[in-house]
Scaffold this motif. Structure first.
Motif, PDB file in Angstrom:
ATOM      1  N   ALA A 186      13.754  -2.718 -13.602  1.00 31.72           N
ATOM      2  CA  ALA A 186      14.945  -2.598 -12.881  1.00 31.72           C
ATOM      3  C   ALA A 186      15.280  -2.296 -11.258  1.00 31.72           C
ATOM      4  N   PHE A 187      14.304  -1.015 -11.163  1.00 34.99           N
ATOM      5  CA  PHE A 187      14.445  -0.851  -9.282  1.00 34.99           C
ATOM      6  C   PHE A 187      14.255  -2.079  -8.348  1.00 34.99           C
ATOM      7  N   HIS A 188      13.373  -2.689  -8.805  1.00 40.95           N
ATOM      8  CA  HIS A 188      12.969  -3.536  -8.237  1.00 40.95           C
ATOM      9  C   HIS A 188      13.887  -4.479  -7.756  1.00 40.95           C
ATOM     10  N   ALA A 189      14.365  -5.136  -8.698  1.00 38.21           N
ATOM     11  CA  ALA A 189      15.769  -6.046  -8.908  1.00 38.21           C
ATOM     12  C   ALA A 189      17.109  -4.833  -8.609  1.00 38.21           C
ATOM     13  N   SER A 190      16.768  -4.625  -8.112  1.00 37.77           N
ATOM     14  CA  SER A 190      17.980  -3.290  -6.938  1.00 37.77           C
ATOM     15  C   SER A 190      18.016  -3.548  -5.541  1.00 37.77           C
ATOM     16  N   VAL A 191      19.263  -3.243  -5.227  1.00 38.31           N
ATOM     17  CA  VAL A 191      19.472  -3.268  -3.910  1.00 38.31           C
ATOM     18  C   VAL A 191      18.961  -2.582  -3.241  1.00 38.31           C
ATOM     19  N   HIS A 192      17.875  -1.755  -3.010  1.00 40.14           N
ATOM     20  CA  HIS A 192      17.713  -0.532  -2.616  1.00 40.14           C
ATOM     21  C   HIS A 192      16.607  -1.234  -1.695  1.00 40.14           C
ATOM     22  N   PRO A 193      16.117  -0.551  -0.256  1.00 38.56           N
ATOM     23  CA  PRO A 193      15.786  -1.344   0.675  1.00 38.56           C
ATOM     24  C   PRO A 193      14.295  -1.534   0.607  1.00 38.56           C
ATOM     25  N   LEU A 194      13.648  -0.855  -0.622  1.00 38.01           N
ATOM     26  CA  LEU A 194      12.487  -0.746  -1.046  1.00 38.01           C
ATOM     27  C   LEU A 194      12.141  -1.682  -2.198  1.00 38.01           C
ATOM     28  N   ALA A 195      13.170  -1.906  -2.892  1.00 35.88           N
ATOM     29  CA  ALA A 195      12.806  -2.956  -3.591  1.00 35.88           C
ATOM     30  C   ALA A 195      11.946  -4.264  -3.594  1.00 35.88           C
ATOM     31  N   ASN A 196      11.440  -4.369  -3.902  1.00 38.52           N
ATOM     32  CA  ASN A 196      10.340  -5.695  -4.189  1.00 38.52           C
ATOM     33  C   ASN A 196       9.966  -7.187  -5.417  1.00 38.52           C
ATOM     34  N   THR A 197      11.312  -6.956  -5.137  1.00 42.04           N
ATOM     35  CA  THR A 197      11.348  -8.354  -6.569  1.00 42.04           C
ATOM     36  C   THR A 197      10.551  -9.092  -6.882  1.00 42.04           C
ATOM     37  N   ASP A 198       9.635 -10.603  -5.447  1.00 42.78           N
ATOM     38  CA  ASP A 198       8.961 -10.962  -5.432  1.00 42.78           C
ATOM     39  C   ASP A 198       7.912 -10.875  -6.408  1.00 42.78           C
ATOM     40  N   ALA A 199       7.104  -9.212  -5.213  1.00 40.27           N
ATOM     41  CA  ALA A 199       5.868  -9.040  -6.203  1.00 40.27           C
ATOM     42  C   ALA A 199       5.971  -8.469  -7.893  1.00 40.27           C
ATOM     43  N   VAL A 200       7.089  -7.573  -7.748  1.00 42.12           N
ATOM     44  CA  VAL A 200       7.634  -8.161  -9.512  1.00 42.12           C
ATOM     45  C   VAL A 200       6.984  -8.993 -10.208  1.00 42.12           C
ATOM     46  N   GLU A 201       8.046 -10.046  -9.435  1.00 37.45           N
ATOM     47  CA  GLU A 201       7.587 -11.439 -10.305  1.00 37.45           C
ATOM     48  C   GLU A 201       6.474 -11.969 -10.581  1.00 37.45           C
ATOM     49  N   ARG A 202       6.015 -11.779  -9.834  1.00 36.71           N
ATOM     50  CA  ARG A 202       4.308 -12.400  -9.280  1.00 36.71           C
ATOM     51  C   ARG A 202       3.818 -11.885  -9.971  1.00 36.71           C
ATOM     52  N   LEU A 203       3.063 -11.002 -10.882  1.00 35.45           N
ATOM     53  CA  LEU A 203       2.963 -10.149 -11.996  1.00 35.45           C
ATOM     54  C   LEU A 203       2.937 -10.005 -12.571  1.00 35.45           C
ATOM     55  N   LEU A 204       4.053 -10.298 -13.025  1.00 34.78           N
ATOM     56  CA  LEU A 204       4.628  -9.941 -14.330  1.00 34.78           C
ATOM     57  C   LEU A 204       4.752 -11.733 -14.853  1.00 34.78           C
ATOM     58  N   ARG A 205       4.176 -12.969 -14.438  1.00 34.40           N
ATOM     59  CA  ARG A 205       5.170 -13.609 -14.658  1.00 34.40           C
ATOM     60  C   ARG A 205       4.019 -14.207 -15.911  1.00 34.40           C
ATOM     61  N   SER A 206       3.157 -13.914 -15.682  1.00 33.97           N
ATOM     62  CA  SER A 206       2.167 -14.339 -17.071  1.00 33.97           C
ATOM     63  C   SER A 206       1.516 -12.828 -17.069  1.00 33.97           C
ATOM     64  N   PRO A 207       1.463 -12.511 -18.752  1.00 37.89           N
ATOM     65  CA  PRO A 207       0.436 -11.684 -19.147  1.00 37.89           C
ATOM     66  C   PRO A 207      -0.723 -11.946 -18.131  1.00 37.89           C
ATOM     67  N   PRO A 208      -1.976 -10.382 -18.137  1.00 42.58           N
ATOM     68  CA  PRO A 208      -2.772  -9.974 -16.849  1.00 42.58           C
ATOM     69  C   PRO A 208      -3.879 -11.134 -18.598  1.00 42.58           C
ATOM     70  N   PRO A 209      -5.471 -10.979 -17.119  1.00 41.51           N
ATOM     71  CA  PRO A 209      -5.872 -11.158 -19.272  1.00 41.51           C
ATOM     72  C   PRO A 209      -6.962  -9.985 -19.554  1.00 41.51           C
ATOM     73  N   PRO A 210      -7.266 -10.354 -20.375  1.00 41.04           N
ATOM     74  CA  PRO A 210      -7.793  -9.118 -21.473  1.00 41.04           C
ATOM     75  C   PRO A 210      -9.016  -8.628 -21.058  1.00 41.04           C
ATOM     76  N   PRO A 211      -9.088  -7.807 -21.444  1.00 40.91           N
ATOM     77  CA  PRO A 211      -8.762  -6.505 -22.509  1.00 40.91           C
ATOM     78  C   PRO A 211      -7.410  -5.741 -21.602  1.00 40.91           C
TER      79      PRO A 211
END
Length: 374
Positions: A186-211
C-alpha cells in the motif's frame, strides 16, 4: 533442538516514512499526537524476545536504568524528535539492543540480538520478529507506511559463507544476508516520493523459490527465507534472497565487481621485483605476467620463474612471498590455463583491462554458477 553459534547475531531494521500532506506538500505533523508513537513502543516490546530485561540509556554511556514499556511511552511523548536506546546487558555483554528514532519525516526501528538473547527463543525468534514488524506497521498505519524492512543474519567473528550470484549485486533496501523481508504494497502504491511501485511489483510478480514462503499479515507482505536458525538454513536463505533480489531488481554491482562477475584485484603499491613482474609488500603477493601459447600452455621460461618463487615462498633476495598470481594477456586465456595454474599452487589467474587494472574471473568464494565464459 537448534544449537546456536555463540557469535550469531540477528539485526532487524524497519524504516517508516511519514505520510505527506498533499495540500502542504510536506510530512503530516504526526508528532502532535503521541498515540501512534506510544502504540509503536507497545508493539515492539510486546513479544517475549524483547519484553524483559531491557534497560534505557545511551550506547556511549555506561549508566543504564531499568525501564518498562510505559516508561518508554513517556519518553517518546516528551519531545518532538527523540532517540530511545534500550539494551540487555548480561555480564558486560550487550545481548539485545533496540533503538527508536522518531522524527518528523521518518520512524526508524533498529534491533540487534546476539545468541545469548536468542537462546531462549530459538523456536520462536523469527515468528516474534515478524510479529514486531506486523504490529509496528499496524501501530503507525494512520500516519506512516513501511518504506523498507528486513531481518538479516551476521556472525560477530566471521563472514557467513553462502553461494552468491554472478555478478554479485547488492541493494540497500533489500540487503544481503536477509532472512526476513517485509514489504508494504500500500505504501509503495501511494504518491509518496519514496514509494517504489515498480520494484515491489517485480519482487512479488511470482513467488520466490522454496524454501522461501510468502504470507500477507494485516496488509504487510512477509517473505520468510528459512524455517529456523540452523546454520544450514541460514546459508540457504542468504543465497536464495540474494538471487531473488539480483534477478528481479538488478541493483548496483557489489563493490569491486564488473558486469561479467570478475573481481578487481588491487595490487596497491606493488612495484617490479624480478623475476616477478610486480610485488605487493603489504600483502606479500607476487604477480607474474605470462604468455599463453596457441596450444593453451604457458610459455615455459616465465612459468618456471614464477614457479621457483612460488615453491620458495620468497624472492631471490629472501623477501617473503605468500602468494603468486599469474597475469595472462586476455580474459579468455584465464580459463585455458586455470586448471594447470591451480594444480601448480598459484593463487589466481588474472587479466588486465584496457586501463591496466587486474581482474579475477573466478574469485574465491561460493558461487551459484560457473564463471561466465569458462
Amino acid at each position: 533442538m537448534v544449537e546456536l553459534p555463540s557469535d550469531l547475531r540477528l539485526t532487524g531494521s524497519l524504516r517508516f516514512a511519514v505520510r505527506c500532506d498533499p495540500r502542504a506538500g510536506e510530512s503530516i505533523d504526526w508528532l502532535a499526537d503521541r498515540g501512534p508513537a506510544k502504540a509503536l513502543v507497545e508493539a515492539i516490546l510486546s513479544v517475549p524476545l524483547l519484553a524483559d530485561g531491557l534497560k534505557v540509556g545511551r550506547a556511549d554511556d555506561g549508566a543504564w536504568a531499568d525501564i518498562t514499556a510505559a516508561d518508554v511511552g513517556q519518553l517518546v511523548a516528551a519531545n518532538r524528535d527523540v532517540v530511545v536506546e534500550l539494551e540487555d546487558r548480561v555480564d558486560g555483554a550487550n545481548d539485545a539492543f533496540v533503538q527508536l528514532n522518531l522524527s518528523e519525516g521518518f520512524v526508524d526501528v533498529w534491533i540487534d540480538l546476539a545468541a545469548g538473547r536468542l537462546a531462549g527463543h530459538v523456536a520462536t525468534a523469527l515468528d516474534e520478529l515478524t510479529a514486531v514488524a506486523v504490529r509496528a506497521h499496524a501501530a503507525l498505519a494512520p500516519v506512516a507506511g513501511l518504506q523498507q524492512g528486513y531481518v538479516r543474519v551476521d556472525f560477530a567473528q566471521r563472514e557467513l559463507e553462502y553461494a552468491r550470484s554472478r555478478p554479485p549485486r547488492e541493494s540497500d533496501a533489500y540487503p544481503p544476508r536477509s532472512i526476513l523481508t517485509f514489504i508494504d504494497p500500500a505504501f509503495h502504491a501511494s504518491v509518496h516520493p519514496l514509494a517504489n511501485t515498480d520494484a515491489v511489483e517485480r519482487l512479488l510478480r511470482s513467488p520466490p523459490p522454496p524454501p522461501a514462503t510468502v504470507t500477507t499479515v494485516e496488509q504487510l507482505v512477509v517473505v520468510r527465507w528459512c524455517a529456523n536458525l540452523k546454520v544450514e538454513a541460514l546459508v540457504t536463505a542468504a543465497s536464495g534472497h540474494e538471487a531473488w533480489v539480483s534477478e528481479r531488481l538488478r541493483p548496483d554491482l557489489a563493490d569491486g565487481f564488473n558486469e561479467l562477475g570478475d573481481q578487481r584485484d588491487n595490487p596497491g603499491s606493488a612495484k617490479p621485483a624480478p623475476p616477478l613482474t610486480l610485488y605487493a609488500p603489504r600483502w606479500r603477493i607476487g604477480y607474474k605476467a605470462v604468455l599463453v601459447l596457441p596450444d593453451g600452455t604457458i610459455e615455459p621460461t616465465a612459468w618456471n620463474e614464477a614457479k621457483q618463487v612460488l615453491d620458495a615462498h620468497a624472492l631471490p633476495d629472501g623477501t617473503a612471498v605468500e602468494w603468486v598470481r599469474l597475469v595472462v594477456p586476455l580474459r579468455e586465456h584465464v580459463f585455458k590455463v586455470a586448471a594447470q595454474a591451480k594444480e601448480a599452487g598459484f593463487d589466481a589467474v588474472l587479466y588486465p583491462d584496457e586501463e591496466g587494472v587486474f581482474w579475477n574471473p573466478d574469485p574465491a568464494g561460493l558461487w551459484r554458477t560457473a564463471p561466465l565464459g569458462s
